[in-house]
Scaffold this motif. Structure first.
Motif, PDB file in Angstrom:
ATOM      1  N   MET A   1       0.855  -1.169   0.000  1.00 25.24           N
ATOM      2  CA  MET A   1       0.000   0.000   0.000  1.00 25.24           C
ATOM      3  C   MET A   1       0.894   1.223   0.000  1.00 25.24           C
ATOM      4  O   MET A   1       1.834   1.323   0.765  1.00 25.24           O
ATOM      5  N   ASN A   2       0.595   2.136  -0.858  1.00 25.74           N
ATOM      6  CA  ASN A   2       1.453   3.319  -0.926  1.00 25.74           C
ATOM      7  C   ASN A   2       1.062   4.327   0.150  1.00 25.74           C
ATOM      8  O   ASN A   2       0.049   4.191   0.824  1.00 25.74           O
ATOM      9  N   THR A  24     -11.193  -6.580   6.382  1.00 28.48           N
ATOM     10  CA  THR A  24      -9.881  -7.056   5.912  1.00 28.48           C
ATOM     11  C   THR A  24      -9.565  -8.428   6.495  1.00 28.48           C
ATOM     12  O   THR A  24      -9.018  -9.288   5.806  1.00 28.48           O
ATOM     13  N   HIS A  44      -0.498 -12.266  -4.385  1.00 29.35           N
ATOM     14  CA  HIS A  44      -0.096 -10.976  -3.812  1.00 29.35           C
ATOM     15  C   HIS A  44      -1.197 -10.356  -2.959  1.00 29.35           C
ATOM     16  O   HIS A  44      -0.940  -9.474  -2.150  1.00 29.35           O
ATOM     17  N   GLU A  45      -2.432 -10.837  -3.113  1.00 30.13           N
ATOM     18  CA  GLU A  45      -3.528 -10.289  -2.319  1.00 30.13           C
ATOM     19  C   GLU A  45      -3.386 -10.634  -0.844  1.00 30.13           C
ATOM     20  O   GLU A  45      -3.814  -9.865   0.010  1.00 30.13           O
ATOM     21  N   LYS A  47      -0.502 -10.871   0.830  1.00 30.42           N
ATOM     22  CA  LYS A  47       0.482  -9.917   1.348  1.00 30.42           C
ATOM     23  C   LYS A  47      -0.142  -8.530   1.509  1.00 30.42           C
ATOM     24  O   LYS A  47       0.065  -7.847   2.518  1.00 30.42           O
ATOM     25  N   SER A  48      -0.915  -8.131   0.528  1.00 32.93           N
ATOM     26  CA  SER A  48      -1.551  -6.821   0.569  1.00 32.93           C
ATOM     27  C   SER A  48      -2.552  -6.729   1.725  1.00 32.93           C
ATOM     28  O   SER A  48      -2.604  -5.718   2.437  1.00 32.93           O
ATOM     29  N   ALA A  49      -3.335  -7.785   1.917  1.00 29.53           N
ATOM     30  CA  ALA A  49      -4.325  -7.785   2.999  1.00 29.53           C
ATOM     31  C   ALA A  49      -3.633  -7.750   4.358  1.00 29.53           C
ATOM     32  O   ALA A  49      -4.082  -7.039   5.274  1.00 29.53           O
ATOM     33  N   LYS A  50      -2.544  -8.512   4.499  1.00 28.77           N
ATOM     34  CA  LYS A  50      -1.805  -8.498   5.766  1.00 28.77           C
ATOM     35  C   LYS A  50      -1.241  -7.115   6.062  1.00 28.77           C
ATOM     36  O   LYS A  50      -1.309  -6.630   7.191  1.00 28.77           O
ATOM     37  N   ARG A  51      -0.686  -6.483   5.038  1.00 24.70           N
ATOM     38  CA  ARG A  51      -0.110  -5.152   5.216  1.00 24.70           C
ATOM     39  C   ARG A  51      -1.189  -4.145   5.610  1.00 24.70           C
ATOM     40  O   ARG A  51      -1.004  -3.340   6.529  1.00 24.70           O
ATOM     41  N   THR A  52      -2.305  -4.201   4.918  1.00 26.85           N
ATOM     42  CA  THR A  52      -3.409  -3.288   5.233  1.00 26.85           C
ATOM     43  C   THR A  52      -3.889  -3.503   6.661  1.00 26.85           C
ATOM     44  O   THR A  52      -4.126  -2.541   7.397  1.00 26.85           O
TER      45      THR A  52
END
Length: 92
Positions: A1-2, A24, A44-45, A47-52
């Motif tokens: 996430m930017n 999430t 990659h979703e 990783k993205s969900a964990k980061r969010t």
């Protein structure tokens, strides 16, 4: 996430952040379930969900810590004021 999206998250009220955390977590569960059952999904979703999720929880934790710090300061101020009032009443 930017950082642009992160800054948008920071502007959300706590209730919205809680709703985002729940949604999430559900999304992450569905993705992990798909992985376990070998269904197709975009890796990659996860990783993205964990980061969010980590970012949402971090923001909420920081806000709660700030509130508890303010509460501690208010309690300390109230105790000092009460002590001063007691001292004044004893001196009079």
């Amino acid at each position: 996430m930017n950082s642009r999206v992160f800054n948008e998250i920071k502007k959300l009220p706590n209730s919205k952040i809680l709703e985002e955390i729940i949604s999430t977590e559900k999304k992450l569960f569905r993705l992990k379930f798909k992985k376990a059952t070998q269904q197709q999904f975009k890796t990659h979703e996860i990783k993205s969900a964990k980061r969010t999720l980590k970012q949402l929880k971090s923001i909420l934790t920081l806000r709660l810590n700030k509130l508890s710090e303010l509460d501690r300061n208010n309690v300390a101020i109230n105790l000092i004021q009460q002590q001063l009032l007691k001292e004044k009443s004893l001196n009079n």
